[in-house]
Design a protein around this motif. Structure first.
Motif, PDB file in Angstrom:
ATOM      1  N   ILE A  33     -30.804 -34.530  -6.551  1.00 63.28           N
ATOM      2  CA  ILE A  33     -30.680 -33.550  -5.467  1.00 63.28           C
ATOM      3  C   ILE A  33     -29.448 -33.909  -4.631  1.00 63.28           C
ATOM      4  O   ILE A  33     -28.656 -33.061  -4.281  1.00 63.28           O
ATOM      5  N   GLY A  87     -29.969 -24.450  -1.544  1.00 65.00           N
ATOM      6  CA  GLY A  87     -30.429 -25.390  -2.566  1.00 65.00           C
ATOM      7  C   GLY A  87     -29.458 -26.536  -2.779  1.00 65.00           C
ATOM      8  O   GLY A  87     -29.653 -27.366  -3.664  1.00 65.00           O
ATOM      9  N   GLY A  88     -28.400 -26.585  -1.980  1.00 69.53           N
ATOM     10  CA  GLY A  88     -27.390 -27.632  -2.151  1.00 69.53           C
ATOM     11  C   GLY A  88     -27.832 -28.999  -1.651  1.00 69.53           C
ATOM     12  O   GLY A  88     -27.203 -30.005  -1.954  1.00 69.53           O
ATOM     13  N   GLY A  89     -28.889 -29.032  -0.846  1.00 71.49           N
ATOM     14  CA  GLY A  89     -29.417 -30.318  -0.394  1.00 71.49           C
ATOM     15  C   GLY A  89     -29.178 -30.615   1.083  1.00 71.49           C
ATOM     16  O   GLY A  89     -29.383 -31.749   1.523  1.00 71.49           O
ATOM     17  N   GLU A 126     -38.188 -38.121   4.200  1.00 78.52           N
ATOM     18  CA  GLU A 126     -38.189 -38.394   2.763  1.00 78.52           C
ATOM     19  C   GLU A 126     -37.603 -39.775   2.581  1.00 78.52           C
ATOM     20  O   GLU A 126     -36.827 -40.235   3.414  1.00 78.52           O
ATOM     21  N   GLN A 142     -35.819 -26.105   9.798  1.00 85.04           N
ATOM     22  CA  GLN A 142     -35.348 -24.812   9.299  1.00 85.04           C
ATOM     23  C   GLN A 142     -36.278 -23.652   9.651  1.00 85.04           C
ATOM     24  O   GLN A 142     -35.833 -22.613  10.088  1.00 85.04           O
TER      25      GLN A 142
HETATM   26  N1  ADP Z   1     -39.427 -33.490  -2.178  1.00 90.40           N
HETATM   27  C1  ADP Z   1     -38.864 -32.650  -3.056  1.00 90.40           C
HETATM   28  N2  ADP Z   1     -39.463 -32.396  -4.240  1.00 90.40           N
HETATM   29  C2  ADP Z   1     -38.896 -31.561  -5.132  1.00 90.40           C
HETATM   30  N3  ADP Z   1     -37.762 -30.909  -4.936  1.00 90.40           N
HETATM   31  C3  ADP Z   1     -37.115 -31.102  -3.788  1.00 90.40           C
HETATM   32  C4  ADP Z   1     -37.634 -31.969  -2.774  1.00 90.40           C
HETATM   33  N4  ADP Z   1     -36.785 -31.960  -1.742  1.00 90.40           N
HETATM   34  C5  ADP Z   1     -35.793 -31.122  -2.085  1.00 90.40           C
HETATM   35  N5  ADP Z   1     -35.978 -30.605  -3.312  1.00 90.40           N
HETATM   36  C6  ADP Z   1     -35.072 -29.690  -4.013  1.00 90.40           C
HETATM   37  O1  ADP Z   1     -33.780 -30.035  -3.622  1.00 90.40           O
HETATM   38  C7  ADP Z   1     -32.932 -28.906  -3.615  1.00 90.40           C
HETATM   39  C8  ADP Z   1     -32.182 -28.859  -2.313  1.00 90.40           C
HETATM   40  O2  ADP Z   1     -33.007 -28.282  -1.316  1.00 90.40           O
HETATM   41  P1  ADP Z   1     -32.583 -28.174   0.208  1.00 90.40           P
HETATM   42  O3  ADP Z   1     -32.276 -29.530   0.713  1.00 90.40           O
HETATM   43  O4  ADP Z   1     -33.661 -27.432   0.886  1.00 90.40           O
HETATM   44  O5  ADP Z   1     -31.262 -27.307   0.149  1.00 90.40           O
HETATM   45  P2  ADP Z   1     -30.560 -26.491   1.311  1.00 90.40           P
HETATM   46  O6  ADP Z   1     -31.167 -26.877   2.606  1.00 90.40           O
HETATM   47  O7  ADP Z   1     -29.121 -26.896   1.192  1.00 90.40           O
HETATM   48  O8  ADP Z   1     -30.756 -25.050   0.998  1.00 90.40           O
HETATM   49  C9  ADP Z   1     -33.811 -27.705  -3.864  1.00 90.40           C
HETATM   50  O9  ADP Z   1     -33.648 -27.315  -5.207  1.00 90.40           O
HETATM   51  C10 ADP Z   1     -35.198 -28.238  -3.607  1.00 90.40           C
HETATM   52  O10 ADP Z   1     -36.134 -27.565  -4.413  1.00 90.40           O
END
Ligand code: ADP
Ligand code: MG
Lengths: 254, 265
Positions: free
Chosen positions: A22, A43-45, A57, A85
């Motif tokens: 991620i 979805g960039g993290g 986390e 968010q």
């Molecule tokens: N604890 C987790 N378990 C599974 N997938 C995760 C977890 N945390 C983040 N992801 C995945 O990481 C990616 C990045 O998510 P996110 O950080 O919400 O992106 P953004 O905020 O930039 O839109 C996503 O595809 C999300 O599904």
């Protein structure tokens, strides 16, 4: 140097879930008094990075230091205000007035058995004044508009008198006028009260004049020290893909 | 005044009932806001295992109920916070497993009779002085803990993660809440019964939520509804020779329906 104390010191941070990267080897520092915008595709993290910084986390690899302390030993969380968010999407039936919510900002500071002190009350009033929600204080949060709720959530964070304010796309579903006031307020908090601001947003074009640095997060991080220049850099469009062009145009409109 | 108070056992029952109404409604506010209703049902059945052991082995059933409900609460919270293992399915297994275990223990011990039945549905006739003391002792501890941490618990109910990032010890307080709920449920099954205590915990708060008022007023309304339904339920059960737990629950449901109707826009 204006920025001496590193608040967040991140080295080689990686977050892997079920074999999927991620975030990969992110290194960055955030200093006292900075105003940082974080952008990147959905979805960039971005949210994940913030959650790692807040200890929500656990990283797979790498180190996070907050105020010079390893995150595991860091205790002074009240210095950091966080608006997640989906904060303004409160459950409409949750029994809370605006005042109930903003009071929460003082809970971790109070001693057991004691009720709100005068300082607590002042901090709460002050936060509501800044966010211009004093007259809403007895209203139920569930009845407010998106923009009003956003201000309540930020007032809650401000009530704890944070040194750092982390906002994760707080302006989804808020009208343009409210947004402009909101950006002006963030800039004021940063300039006048020296609150360090970390702001995840899609509207970076609008606030380009306010921010100090820009981070682009798409699994990896790119740190741009001059955001105006950064917006046109090629690296960015590689990372950001098609959205970089949109962003670019967006910026010229303003 | 009312002839109902001429009897010692009714005075005891009334006193115990009022304390339980207070405990159940205050803790019930957090149970509802945290969506823990299913946990409270499960704990109510775990408490029966304690009752069964108490009845068969000759210990105080109420003390045993408190002990087993606590162990069960800790197990649930442990699975949830350390293994992220939490679902209605797991609670359902624990719930029916406890009930089955209680029934087996009691029938093996040759005591499958009115005693267990009275803990399933509650019985005002059976509240002893010893029960009152147990309820007072554990009830005070539970209430003091709830009141001390009510603001923190409210914050956690509102947003667990934001509470954690502002320095609140969320895991510890989650353990505390389930422990307090376990104690209160175990104490309540004497009067309301384990099949019906969930209703007394949850429905006063759900009724209070219909008024859409702030936190403090919601808690106060919920306490008032619980006290009112326990009082009405006991009086009705006395004059019409009805089982107390069932009458109390129907009273609280009536209050909920009235609240729903008068707040309907
Ligand atoms: N604890 C987790 N378990 C599974 N997938 C995760 C977890 N945390 C983040 N992801 C995945 O990481 C990616 C990045 O998510 P996110 O950080 O919400 O992106 P953004 O905020 O930039 O839109 C996503 O595809 C999300 O599904
Ligand atoms: Mg996000």
């Amino acid at each position: 140097m204006r920025f001496k104390i590193p608040i967040f010191d991140v080295k080689n941070l990686s977050f892997v879930v079920r074999g999927q990267n991620i975030l990969s080897s992110i290194s960055l520092e955030i200093f006292n008094g900075e105003y940082i915008a974080i952008i990147g595709p959905n979805g960039g993290g971005k949210t994940t990075l913030i959650r790692l910084l807040l200890g929500l986390e656990k990283q797979t690899f790498g180190d996070i230091k907050i105020y010079g302390k390893n995150i595991k030993n860091f205790k002074e969380w009240k210095k950091i205000g966080y608006v997640p968010q989906r904060a303004s999407l409160v459950d409409a039936s949750f029994p809370a007035t605006v005042l109930d919510i903003v009071n929460m900002g003082r809970i971790s500071q109070r001693k057991f058995f004691s009720s709100m002190s005068i300082q607590d009350k002042e901090a709460v009033q002050d936060a509501m004044l800044k966010m211009d929600i004093l007259e809403l204080q007895d209203k139920m949060v569930g009845t407010l508009s998106g923009g009003q709720r956003q201000r309540v959530m930020i007032a809650r964070a401000l009530a704890s008198k944070p040194e750092v304010l982390i906002l994760d796309e707080p302006n989804t579903g808020v009208d343009i006028v409210s947004q402009k006031n909101f950006y002006a307020l963030l800039s004021k908090l940063n300039k006048e009260e020296n609150i360090t601001i970390i702001f995840i947003t899609h509207d970076v074009g609008v606030i380009a004049d306010d921010i100090g640095r820009l981070f682009t997060i798409n699994q990896k991080a790119i740190v741009c020290n001059n955001p105006k220049e950064a917006l046109s850099c090629e690296e960015m469009s590689v990372l950001y893909g098609i959205e970089a062009h949109l962003l670019h145009n967006h910026k010229h409109e303003h | 005044m009312l002839e109902i108070f001429e009897y010692d056992f009714m005075q005891r029952a009334f006193f115990a009932g009022m304390i339980i109404a207070l405990l159940a409604s205050v803790s019930g506010t957090f149970v509802v806001l945290r969506r823990y209703s299913m946990i409270s049902e499960t704990l109510a059945h775990s408490a029966l295992v304690g009752v069964a052991v108490g009845l068969v082995a000759g210990f105080n059933p109420l003390w045993m109920a408190v002990g087993v409900a606590l162990l069960s609460a800790w197990l649930i919270e442990y699975l949830r916070s350390y293994f992220s293992l939490y679902s209605d399915a797991i609670l359902a297994i624990l719930l029916s497993g406890s009930l089955a275990t209680a029934v087996i223990i009691v029938s093996l011990g040759g005591a499958f009779n009115n005693s267990l039945f009275s803990y399933l549905f509650g019985s005002i006739l059976s509240v002893s002085n010893e029960d009152i003391i147990t309820i007072l002792v554990f009830g005070s501890i539970a209430m003091v803990l709830l009141l001390t941490f009510s603001k923190e618990l409210y914050f956690i109910a509102y947003d667990e993660e934001v509470a954690q990032t502002s320095g609140i010890r969320v895991k510890l307080l989650n353990f505390l809440l389930v422990s307090v709920v376990a104690i209160i449920i175990a104490l309540s099954i004497r009067v309301v019964g384990s099949l019906l205590i969930g209703a007394l915990m949850v429905i006063p708060t759900i009724a209070a939520l219909q008024y859409r008022v702030g936190f403090l007023k919601t808690v106060l309304l919920s306490i008032a509804f619980a006290l009112l339904s326990v009082a009405c339920g006991m009086i009705l059960s006395f004059y019409f020779s009805l089982p107390s737990g069932a009458t109390i629950v129907l009273c609280v449901i009536s209050i909920f329906i009235v609240s729903l109707v008068i707040n309907k826009k």
